[in-house]
Design a protein around this motif. Structure first.
Motif, mmCIF file in Angstrom:
data_model
loop_
_atom_site.group_PDB
_atom_site.id
_atom_site.type_symbol
_atom_site.label_atom_id
_atom_site.label_comp_id
_atom_site.label_asym_id
_atom_site.label_seq_id
_atom_site.Cartn_x
_atom_site.Cartn_y
_atom_site.Cartn_z
ATOM 1 N N ILE A 210 0.843 -1.209 0.000
ATOM 2 C CA ILE A 210 0.000 0.000 0.000
ATOM 3 C C ILE A 210 0.872 1.251 0.000
ATOM 4 N N TYR A 211 1.937 1.225 0.790
ATOM 5 C CA TYR A 211 2.832 2.390 0.847
ATOM 6 C C TYR A 211 3.497 2.633 -0.519
ATOM 7 N N LEU A 212 3.812 1.559 -1.225
ATOM 8 C CA LEU A 212 4.476 1.709 -2.521
ATOM 9 C C LEU A 212 3.517 2.095 -3.643
ATOM 10 N N ASP A 213 2.205 1.989 -3.382
ATOM 11 C CA ASP A 213 1.215 2.417 -4.376
ATOM 12 C C ASP A 213 1.045 3.930 -4.249
ATOM 13 N N GLU A 214 1.851 4.690 -4.956
ATOM 14 C CA GLU A 214 1.910 6.149 -4.803
ATOM 15 C C GLU A 214 0.635 6.839 -5.263
ATOM 16 N N ASP A 215 -0.051 6.259 -6.203
ATOM 17 C CA ASP A 215 -1.261 6.919 -6.732
ATOM 18 C C ASP A 215 -2.313 7.090 -5.643
ATOM 19 N N GLU A 216 -2.585 6.007 -4.900
ATOM 20 C CA GLU A 216 -3.604 6.098 -3.857
ATOM 21 C C GLU A 216 -3.150 7.008 -2.721
ATOM 22 N N ILE A 217 -1.860 6.951 -2.366
ATOM 23 C CA ILE A 217 -1.359 7.805 -1.288
ATOM 24 C C ILE A 217 -1.482 9.279 -1.681
ATOM 25 N N VAL A 218 -1.084 9.608 -2.878
ATOM 26 C CA VAL A 218 -1.157 10.999 -3.335
ATOM 27 C C VAL A 218 -2.601 11.453 -3.406
ATOM 28 N N GLU A 219 -3.481 10.565 -3.866
ATOM 29 C CA GLU A 219 -4.903 10.923 -3.954
ATOM 30 C C GLU A 219 -5.486 11.187 -2.570
ATOM 31 N N ALA A 220 -5.069 10.375 -1.579
ATOM 32 C CA ALA A 220 -5.575 10.577 -0.224
ATOM 33 C C ALA A 220 -5.012 11.851 0.395
ATOM 34 N N GLN A 221 -3.771 12.175 0.063
ATOM 35 C CA GLN A 221 -3.171 13.375 0.621
ATOM 36 C C GLN A 221 -3.757 14.643 0.009
ATOM 37 N N GLU A 222 -4.106 14.614 -1.256
ATOM 38 C CA GLU A 222 -4.594 15.804 -1.948
ATOM 39 C C GLU A 222 -6.100 15.962 -1.859
ATOM 40 N N ALA A 223 -6.791 14.944 -1.306
ATOM 41 C CA ALA A 223 -8.252 15.009 -1.278
ATOM 42 C C ALA A 223 -8.772 16.222 -0.498
ATOM 43 N N PRO A 224 -8.251 16.576 0.707
ATOM 44 C CA PRO A 224 -8.794 17.742 1.430
ATOM 45 C C PRO A 224 -8.499 19.075 0.748
ATOM 46 N N GLY A 225 -7.547 19.131 -0.181
ATOM 47 C CA GLY A 225 -7.169 20.398 -0.796
ATOM 48 C C GLY A 225 -7.860 20.667 -2.111
#
Length: 312
Positions: free
Chosen positions: A63-78
């Motif tokens: 999950i940590y290596l799946d950058e797409d989902e991590i970036v999407e979760a980080q940018e969701a509030p913005g």
């Protein structure tokens, strides 16, 4: 939270922490354990939990290596004020539902986090009945292999070279040796005498006569003992390789010393062979005094202690 990646990370980390807490709890109990069976059960439980932690960690790493989902979760509030307001509204709704639930069911007991416990039935799958949960060795198979080797070699000693006149002397010699070979042992004698049987109680000629069967016996015995040790001591993974390395180094040192002694015996044998030739020449010339001087002038090295040789 809509993407689910943060919830999966939280769930996996909670499962890892639960496994670690279970291992720590059993480790605290193990300090007061005096029963060997209980100790084996705790060791296998810890090994099982470590394997579970490894599997959960691999999933978490994916999950940590799946950058797409991590970036999407980080940018969701913005993404804008509307997205933030919607997320806050959903969060407040969940908090209100939790408050209403606890106000309605005030008498419910607190939820306890159940830690994993060792399963005693795992020992039934690890050990056979004759092994008594790791307290005894089941040597039935090595015993049968040893009996087959002892019986077969006694028969092979008289039939290996039958009908071949070229090897008639060898056949008679092996038959003479075979007459001194002991018969197979009973099981109650085989178990306590097993170390001596493997080290040197079996005649070397007998081993060579039935080398294939003896090799299967020794290899099968080593495999069983190695597997039994790892079942009794699942967390001690470095002891067996260390012992095997020490045994291999000891065999190399013994073989080097044996080769050196063999060379010394050959030199001594050659020296005495030259002395015999000199004596024969002197006797042929009829000069006994000259032969005596020849023996005095030839000084052969003293033989090693415990070695016997023939003059050639």
């Amino acid at each position: 939270m809509d993407t689910g990646v943060l919830e999966r990370i939280r769930s996996l980390e909670a499962d890892i922490e639960r496994c670690i807490e279970s291992v720590v709890q059993q480790e605290l109990f193990s300090q007061d354990v005096t029963n060997e069976r209980h100790r084996i059960l705790l060791d296998h439980f810890q090994l099982e939990q470590l394997k579970t932690i490894r599997g959960l960690s691999e999933k978490l790493l994916d999950i940590y290596l799946d950058e797409d989902e991590i970036v999407e979760a980080q940018e969701a509030p913005g993404k804008g004020e509307e997205a933030i307001a919607s997320a806050v509204k959903k969060f407040e709704g969940k908090v209100a539902d939790l408050r209403e639930y606890h106000l309605t069911y005030r008498t419910l007991p607190a939820v306890k986090n159940q830690l994993a416990m060792p399963n005693p039935k795992i020992l039934d799958t690890l050990f056979a009945v004759n092994e008594r949960y790791g307290s005894c060795l089941d040597l039935a198979t090595p015993f049968n292999q040893h009996c087959t080797f002892m019986i077969s070699t006694a028969a092979m000693a008289t039939t290996t070279y039958e009908g071949e006149e070229v090897h008639l002397a060898m056949r008679r010699r092996i038959a003479a040796w075979a007459s001194t070979w002991p018969s197979r042992l009973e099981y109650f004698r085989f178990v306590p005498e097993l170390p001596e049987l493997v080290v040197g109680a079996v005649d070397a000629t007998r081993k060579l006569t039935g080398f294939a069967m003896y090799k299967d016996f020794v290899t099968g015995l080593l495999t069983y003992l190695n597997d039994f040790y790892h079942r009794v001591h699942p967390l001690s993974t470095e002891e067996v390789p260390r012992l095997l390395t020490e045994a291999e180094n000891g065999c190399e040192e013994f073989w080097s010393a044996l080769t050196k002694e063999s060379d010394d015996v050959k030199v001594i044998s050659d020296a005495y062979g030259k002395e015999d030739d000199s004596d024969s020449a002197d006797d042929g010339d009829g000069e006994g005094s000259h032969g005596s001087e020849g023996r005095d002038s030839l000084t052969a090295p003293s033989p090693p202690a415990g070695w016997r040789f023939r003059r050639r």
